[in-house]
Design an enzyme around this catalytic site. Structure first.
Site, PDB file in Angstrom:
ATOM      1  CE1 TYR A   4      -0.651  -5.466   2.744  1.00 43.97           C
ATOM      2  CE2 TYR A   4      -2.154  -6.153   4.208  1.00 43.97           C
ATOM      3  CZ  TYR A   4      -1.185  -5.222   3.828  1.00 43.97           C
ATOM      4  OH  TYR A   4      -0.765  -4.503   4.815  1.00 43.97           O
ATOM      5  NE  ARG A  12      -8.134  -8.767   4.500  1.00 43.24           N
ATOM      6  CZ  ARG A  12      -9.233  -7.971   3.748  1.00 43.24           C
ATOM      7  NH1 ARG A  12      -8.928  -6.781   3.367  1.00 43.24           N
ATOM      8  NH2 ARG A  12     -10.352  -8.541   3.615  1.00 43.24           N
ATOM      9  CG  HIS A  29      -8.628  -6.662  -0.463  1.00 48.97           C
ATOM     10  ND1 HIS A  29      -7.357  -7.223   0.245  1.00 48.97           N
ATOM     11  CD2 HIS A  29      -8.397  -5.202   0.162  1.00 48.97           C
ATOM     12  CE1 HIS A  29      -6.659  -6.562   0.976  1.00 48.97           C
ATOM     13  NE2 HIS A  29      -7.421  -5.465   1.081  1.00 48.97           N
ATOM     14  CE1 TYR A  82      -4.453  -1.172   0.393  1.00 48.23           C
ATOM     15  CE2 TYR A  82      -3.263  -2.865   1.537  1.00 48.23           C
ATOM     16  CZ  TYR A  82      -4.197  -2.504   0.986  1.00 48.23           C
ATOM     17  OH  TYR A  82      -5.367  -3.148   0.866  1.00 48.23           O
ATOM     18  CG  HIS A  96      -9.726  -1.230   0.568  1.00 42.73           C
ATOM     19  ND1 HIS A  96     -10.396  -1.585   1.773  1.00 42.73           N
ATOM     20  CD2 HIS A  96      -8.548  -1.706   0.545  1.00 42.73           C
ATOM     21  CE1 HIS A  96      -9.373  -2.173   2.179  1.00 42.73           C
ATOM     22  NE2 HIS A  96      -8.112  -2.548   1.672  1.00 42.73           N
TER      23      HIS A  96
END
Ligand code: DHB
Ligand code: FE
Length: 243
Positions: free
Chosen positions: A161, A182, A185, A127, A187
């Site tokens: 992730y 995770r 994805h 990120y 967001h």
């Protein structure tokens, strides 16, 4: 203090005290617990720890609708509006995908002028603004739905992730026998005048971690197939906003 706050604080303490009584918590264990919370705070993991362990329950109980998902710790407000719909620049590595769909109300009517505030990790699961080796603001941006409610975003497929697990949060996951992964994805927070904002995440059909998301957020209804089209891979998601 409101009655609600008082009731919640009382019940929280009752629950904590019940656990302490049930397990005959010693002074050493009590101090270790306090030290653990201090360590998590000092490691900058306060949000991560709580989001990873508890936020999925808030989503369940807050009645935000079937598409609601945890916000997670990596949202930043003030992302720019992307007139071009290019969330990923030319130089971004990873598999290209066009994310597209129609923003709708609960009756299926299209919603023009809705804002989709989107953020995701890169193809290596990083990120921007949080992980090293990333450019500030990368893979964060807003698009606005057109008159027909449709939107379109050009980006790359993010990778599964691992939530940070070298510190205190990782130790809790280990104690619980949970892995740190995770599923991949994207967001988004979708908002439109007169509607409740929707905080959601979309996933990819076939992702190996859909059933064992470390933060217990992912669900199959929000996993979509990567489809082939003349313009390359496409992922379709229709956000539904309630009033
Ligand atoms: C969490 C949520 C995320 O979306 C993410 O990428 C990492 C962690 C969380 O809820 O802790
Ligand atoms: Fe995330």
């Amino acid at each position: 203090m409101t009655n609600r706050t008082e009731a919640i604080v009382r019940d929280l303490l009752t629950a904590f005290n019940e656990v302490m009584d049930k397990h005959n918590i010693t002074h050493d264990e009590y101090r270790a617990g306090v030290a653990f919370l201090t360590e998590a705070a000092e490691a900058g993991e306060t949000t991560l720890l709580h989001d990873a362990l508890l936020e999925a329950s808030v989503v369940t109980h807050d009645n935000d609708g079937p598409q609601a998902q945890v916000l997670g710790p990596y949202y930043l407000p003030d992302a720019p509006i992307l007139e071009s719909g290019q969330l990923a620049g030319e130089e971004e590595s990873g598999e290209r995908v066009t994310l597209t769909g129609v923003v709708q109300d609960t009756s299926g009517n299209p919603l023009p002028n809705a804002t989709l505030d989107i953020w995701q990790s890169d193809a290596e699961g990083r990120y921007s603004n949080f992980d090293e080796g990333t450019t500030p603001g990368n893979l964060r941006g807003k698009v606005v739905s057109g008159q027909d409610g449709s939107y379109s975003v050009h980006t790359v497929v993010p990778a599964p992730y691992q939530i940070p697990h070298a510190g205190p949060t990782g130790r809790v996951l280990e104690v619980l026998g949970r892995h740190p992964w995770r599923p991949a994805h994207i967001h988004m927070i979708v908002s439109a005048d007169g509607y409740e904002p929707l905080t959601t995440q979309i996933y990819f059909e076939g992702d190996p971690y859909l059933d064992s998301d470390s933060v217990r957020a992912a669900k199959p209804e929000l996993a979509f197939p990567l489809e082939d089209s003349s313009a390359g891979k496409t992922l379709t998601f229709n956000p539904v906003l309630d009033t």
